[in-house]
Design a protein around this motif. Structure first.
Motif, PDB file in Angstrom:
ATOM      1  N   GLU A  89       0.794  -1.232   0.000  1.00  0.00           N
ATOM      2  CA  GLU A  89       0.000   0.000   0.000  1.00  0.00           C
ATOM      3  C   GLU A  89       0.827   1.283   0.000  1.00  0.00           C
ATOM      4  O   GLU A  89       0.443   2.258  -0.604  1.00  0.00           O
ATOM      5  CB  GLU A  89      -0.957   0.012   1.208  1.00  0.00           C
ATOM      6  N   CYS A  90       1.945   1.273   0.661  1.00  0.00           N
ATOM      7  CA  CYS A  90       2.704   2.512   0.833  1.00  0.00           C
ATOM      8  C   CYS A  90       3.819   2.687  -0.189  1.00  0.00           C
ATOM      9  O   CYS A  90       3.979   3.764  -0.765  1.00  0.00           O
ATOM     10  CB  CYS A  90       3.270   2.597   2.247  1.00  0.00           C
ATOM     11  N   THR A  91       4.553   1.632  -0.432  1.00  0.00           N
ATOM     12  CA  THR A  91       5.702   1.781  -1.336  1.00  0.00           C
ATOM     13  C   THR A  91       5.299   1.772  -2.807  1.00  0.00           C
ATOM     14  O   THR A  91       6.143   1.973  -3.673  1.00  0.00           O
ATOM     15  CB  THR A  91       6.782   0.718  -1.083  1.00  0.00           C
ATOM     16  N   SER A  92       4.034   1.575  -3.080  1.00  0.00           N
ATOM     17  CA  SER A  92       3.583   1.680  -4.471  1.00  0.00           C
ATOM     18  C   SER A  92       3.587   3.140  -4.922  1.00  0.00           C
ATOM     19  O   SER A  92       3.616   3.426  -6.112  1.00  0.00           O
ATOM     20  CB  SER A  92       2.190   1.066  -4.636  1.00  0.00           C
ATOM     21  N   CYS A  93       3.588   4.068  -3.957  1.00  0.00           N
ATOM     22  CA  CYS A  93       3.582   5.503  -4.296  1.00  0.00           C
ATOM     23  C   CYS A  93       4.865   6.236  -3.916  1.00  0.00           C
ATOM     24  O   CYS A  93       5.194   7.250  -4.517  1.00  0.00           O
ATOM     25  CB  CYS A  93       2.411   6.199  -3.599  1.00  0.00           C
TER      26      CYS A  93
END
Length: 170
Positions: free
Chosen positions: A37-41
């Motif tokens: 969820e977080c490192t995709s952005c």
């Protein structure tokens, strides 16, 4: 004899793990939901880079996550919040996480990594133009200069500032 060999093997394994642990500045995020969820952005910030109350604030305000709606299912928010709190700077045993915690002013809510006193101090000698250039943009973009940030290593030997070069040779 077998007990002695087993004992020595255990001691050696513990010693190797301790040495590896000392090499890193921050424990990297190892939670699959966080990675998804977080490192995709953005760069996967180590949980030990922020104190508990900062992580709680960030997770409670995902609908306005630094100008983006990063809302998640409540069950995912709960799970991530528990993980981040458990691995926050106060709960980490890495040297830099302890220094972050020590640098915090009691009762202050730090809503961004760039507000952390220890991290500000570590970057104080860097000219503003090197930080604001398009290849870096902000101190929050750790991996722009810290080439081993994804491994939890932030020593100055691994810093390579775009349009400037290695920091340790200057």
């Amino acid at each position: 004899m077998k007990k002695t060999i087993l004992f020595l093997t255990c001691i050696l394994a513990l010693n190797l793990n301790a040495k590896d642990f000392r090499k890193i500045d921050f424990e990297t995020a190892n939670n699959e939901l966080y990675k998804k969820e977080c490192t995709s952005c953005h760069f996967g910030y180590a949980p030990g880079m922020l104190p508990k109350n900062s992580w709680v604030y960030i997770m409670d305000n995902l609908e306005n996550h630094y100008g983006t709606d990063a809302s998640l299912e409540q069950s995912d928010v709960k799970s991530l919040k528990e993980y981040l709190e458990l691995h926050s700077s106060e709960n980490s045993h890495t040297k830099r996480s302890r220094k972050i915690t020590t640098s915090l002013k009691p009762g202050t809510l730090y809503t961004s990594l760039t507000q952390i006193p220890y991290l500000q101090k570590k970057h104080r000698k860097i000219e503003e133009r090197l930080i604001t250039q398009k290849e870096v943009k902000s101190l929050a973009r750790c991996a722009a200069c810290h080439k081993d940030a994804d491994k939890g290593i932030f020593d100055k030997k691994t810093v390579n500032i775009p349009n400037y070069g290695p920091w340790h040779k200057k």
